[in-house]
Write a protein that holds these residues in place. Sequence first.
Motif, PDB file in Angstrom:
ATOM      1  N   SER A  44       0.836  -1.207   0.000  1.00  0.00           N
ATOM      2  CA  SER A  44       0.000   0.000   0.000  1.00  0.00           C
ATOM      3  C   SER A  44       0.868   1.252   0.000  1.00  0.00           C
ATOM      4  O   SER A  44       0.615   2.202  -0.760  1.00  0.00           O
ATOM      5  N   ALA A 189      -0.468  -4.366  -4.875  1.00  0.00           N
ATOM      6  CA  ALA A 189      -1.406  -3.581  -4.072  1.00  0.00           C
ATOM      7  C   ALA A 189      -2.814  -3.645  -4.647  1.00  0.00           C
ATOM      8  O   ALA A 189      -3.796  -3.814  -3.904  1.00  0.00           O
ATOM      9  N   VAL A 193      -4.574  -5.907  -1.715  1.00  0.00           N
ATOM     10  CA  VAL A 193      -5.160  -5.054  -0.666  1.00  0.00           C
ATOM     11  C   VAL A 193      -6.682  -5.182  -0.596  1.00  0.00           C
ATOM     12  O   VAL A 193      -7.249  -5.305   0.517  1.00  0.00           O
TER      13      VAL A 193
END
Length: 306
Positions: A44, A189, A193
């Motif tokens: 992130s 990411a 995520v």
Amino acid sequence: MSPRIQGYAFVLITMCIWGGFTLTARLNALWNISAWDIVALRFSLAFLILMPILLYRKEASFLLRKEAFILAMIGGVIYCLFAYSAFHYAPTAHAAIFLNGCIPLCTAIVAYFLLNQAFDKHTWASLVIMIIAICLMSILMYRETGIPFGMGDVLFFISAILWGMFTVLLRKYQLSAWQAMSGVAIWSAVVYVPIYLLFLPKHLTDPTPIHLISQTLFHGIFVVIIATLTYAEAIKRLGAFKAGSITNLAPFIAALLAVPLLGESLSIAMICGLVGMAIGALQPWRWVLHRDSLEARLAEQKKQSK
């Protein structure tokens, strides 16, 4: 500074970060930072830094290539989950042996199957040394504990296979260091995520905030971004063999530093494994052969100049 001095400076930076990765990844386990959490935080932060740079420089088009996505899944998400999880089951010395020590061997094997690249004599020598070291270490570990291998060792070895695949595919796809690093961070990411936020367990309140912040900054900036770029610059100035050989020392040095810093112990089995895998991974005999070859060429050039 001359290019040679610059190369050694970049190697030193890379060694510090790679050695720091081994130690801090073990600290994740000691500080109750789960693998699920650190992988999400790592990518992130890297995404928030790299994506605006790519958009500003109008260089984001390469992200649409399937090669960037494949590299991110293998060398990003899957590798990190296995590697970080392994540190919750095994100490730093095991990482140096079963992860970093096995990476050159796994890379050579994957290159044989994917690129049809035959083993050279140096790879065969490393293979023999590593097999002897692992067998000896396993026998000693079995005598000491009754268990030759643990879950962490298996996870480290799978991580080595994944990194070997990543290295070979990176060579095959021929992406630049900047593209590979950015692609891995951004695609990891984008994919991981949302899955982490929706489905995976979170333990962000277990560690102290300072531990969580420091690990995020180190793994998200230093490991993902800086080490990748400094290693690429070192290879440009020193060559792949010299840069790779020197930086491969970092995890083995970290295993020794973990004894006073993290309170870990080194058994006779671990020492045998470290020495054997270090010799097999670093291939010190190539330094001697390389020096002799270089001296022979210089002597021949001097003779011809006369």
